[in-house]
Scaffold this active site. Structure first.
Site, PDB file in Angstrom:
ATOM      1  N   TYR A  36      17.484  -3.041 -33.589  1.00  0.00           N
ATOM      2  CA  TYR A  36      18.684  -2.804 -33.958  1.00  0.00           C
ATOM      3  C   TYR A  36      19.702  -2.925 -33.826  1.00  0.00           C
ATOM      4  O   TYR A  36      20.058  -2.872 -32.238  1.00  0.00           O
ATOM      5  CB  TYR A  36      18.959  -1.105 -34.576  1.00  0.00           C
ATOM      6  CG  TYR A  36      18.990  -0.229 -34.725  1.00  0.00           C
ATOM      7  CD1 TYR A  36      19.292  -0.497 -36.187  1.00  0.00           C
ATOM      8  CD2 TYR A  36      20.325  -0.102 -33.908  1.00  0.00           C
ATOM      9  CE1 TYR A  36      20.181   0.878 -36.625  1.00  0.00           C
ATOM     10  CE2 TYR A  36      21.476   0.581 -34.836  1.00  0.00           C
ATOM     11  CZ  TYR A  36      20.857   0.735 -36.065  1.00  0.00           C
ATOM     12  OH  TYR A  36      22.339   1.765 -36.943  1.00  0.00           O
ATOM     13  N   GLU A  57      25.929  -2.896 -39.678  1.00  0.00           N
ATOM     14  CA  GLU A  57      24.217  -2.576 -39.284  1.00  0.00           C
ATOM     15  C   GLU A  57      23.356  -3.748 -39.702  1.00  0.00           C
ATOM     16  O   GLU A  57      23.000  -4.304 -41.044  1.00  0.00           O
ATOM     17  CB  GLU A  57      24.362  -1.043 -40.320  1.00  0.00           C
ATOM     18  CG  GLU A  57      22.452  -0.550 -39.573  1.00  0.00           C
ATOM     19  CD  GLU A  57      21.922   0.491 -40.467  1.00  0.00           C
ATOM     20  OE1 GLU A  57      21.829   0.557 -41.215  1.00  0.00           O
ATOM     21  OE2 GLU A  57      21.674   1.642 -39.753  1.00  0.00           O
TER      22      GLU A  57
END
Ligand code: ADP
Ligand code: MG
Length: 399
Positions: free
Chosen positions: A119, A207
């Site tokens: 991530y 993101e």
């Protein structure tokens, strides 16, 4: 402003970021043609909506055990079948709310052999006035759960805007992702590319989830969410051109045409206020009195009849609205002019719900007289507390 995954990826590719090959499609035929241009034999068909959680989402029109909005296809025929299932149907994810979103675009992309999912995201951190890079070894579809139950698995690296992205930032990202050797080098490179893109495009959020390590040892961006600072959009006509209005709330689009700052909320009291701070205070005091605002609406400095009428119409589009509270401070605008605007607008839209008006400021008495003599059932209020109590009582009587 938000863009679709495929658009964000096309933007990132210009900064050298590694992404799998992919082609957007609006029809089943285009999806098939896209698959034929890709190397195969694995394809991923991805619903393009402005919301995450697609992989675990559910289509309203498909059986409960059907797969969600990210489907792995093993042949062009499967791509065709999945495209047929998704296009035109409504995908409900944790981020769309119950109503879900209709899928009108697909992204057909190369299937990647994943070794591990990471991530990486970036936001403007207002507390430090810097860009914060947030990274975790626990990428994939459960990052919210990781943040909730094992926050120690998430590292934050802040970057000084004057200094920019330095090699030590890259090493910190690689260390947080527990990467070494060539993968660590790749992590540093990709983090720098993403930071460069973030700044150059005036993003307020970027993101990457997941950032993946492939079985053959490459780091690739598999999913991207990107949003832009609306104050800087004038610098990026190419980004503005990517706007997909079908993804936005029609009331918010209408409001932007009249230069009204409108955001729909879940309550039943419509609010029309001038000034963002006063609008926030108005929403707070409605809550304090036990009800919820149906919207945030700042009509801005010049509350003209035209603007007030547009604002009434936008508020009344929402069937949940059971009453309206107008809270206007006449500073530059005079209260009598505002009152004229409110009366004209209320008559034009044939207002059927209770309306409480609190005016304060220049020419307040003339303004109150205009409201009182209008022949309309407008409830005057003396101050913010009085206004909130009156509108809450009025909507409870209706309900
Ligand atoms: P969302 O976050 O909206 O659920 P993602 O694009 O992150 O959508 O996809 C969900 C999951 O599907 C990813 O975590 C990854 O495991 C898998 N996936 C997505 N794209 C690909 C791809 N091109 N190749 C292989 N797997 C993929
Ligand atoms: Mg994702």
């Amino acid at each position: 402003m938000n863009v679709h995954e495929y658009q964000a990826k096309e933007l990132l590719a210009k900064f050298g970021v590694g992404i799998p090959a992919g082609i957007a499609a609006l029809t089943v035929e285009e999806a098939v043609a896209a698959a034929k241009q890709l190397p195969g034999p694995l394809y991923v068909v991805k619903a393009q909506i402005h919301a995450g959680g697609r992989g675990k989402g559910k289509f309203k029109e498909l059986p409960a055990d059907a797969k969600g909005g990210v489907r792995l296809a093993k042949s062009v025929e499967e791509v065709e079948a999945f495209a047929k299932e998704m296009l035109g149907n409504t995908l409900v994810t944790v981020q769309t709310g119950e109503a879900g979103k209709q899928v009108n675009r697909l992204y057909v992309t190369d299937g990647v052999d994943i070794a591990k999912e990471y991530y990486l995201s970036m936001v403007v951190d207002r507390a430090t006035g810097r860009v914060a890079m947030i990274v975790s070894t626990e990428g994939g579809m459960d990052i919210e759960e990781v943040a909730h139950s094992t926050p120690e698995k998430i590292a934050t690296i802040t970057i000084d805007p004057a200094q920019g992205f330095m090699p030590h930032h890259g090493r910190a990202v690689a260390a947080a992702l527990k990467l070494s050797g060539d993968l660590a080098k790749q992590a540093g490179t990709i983090a720098k590319q993403l930071f460069t893109a973030f700044n150059a495009l005036d993003c307020d959020m970027l993101e990457i989830n997941p950032l993946v390590e492939t079985k053959d040892g490459n780091l690739l961006v598999l999913d991207t969410k990107m949003s832009f600072d609306s104050n800087a959009l004038y610098r990026h006509p190419d980004v503005v051109a990517l706007r997909d209005e079908t993804e936005e709330d029609p009331a918010e689009i209408e409001a932007s045409k009249y230069d009204l700052a409108y955001i729909k909320l879940d309550g039943n009291i419509g609010c029309m206020v001038n000034g963002a701070g006063l609008a926030m205070a108005t929403m707070d005091i409605i809550k304090l009195n036990g009800e919820f605002p149906a919207n945030f609406l700042d009509v801005g400095g010049g509350a003209t009849t035209e603007k007030v009428t547009a604002a009434f119409k936008i508020i009344l589009r929402d069937p949940a609205v059971k009453g309206i509270l107008v809270n206007i401070f006449g500073g530059i605008m005079k209260c009598d002019i505002i009152a004229d605007g409110i009366v004209a607008a209320a008559k034009e839209v044939n207002l059927q719900v209770p309306l409480v008006v609190r005016l304060e400021g220049t020419n307040v008495q003339q303004g109150k007289d205009i409201l009182a003599n209008s022949g309309l059932p407008i409830v005057p209020a003396n101050d913010l507390g009085d206004a909130a109590q009156k509108i809450v009582a009025a909507v409870r009587k209706v309900a």
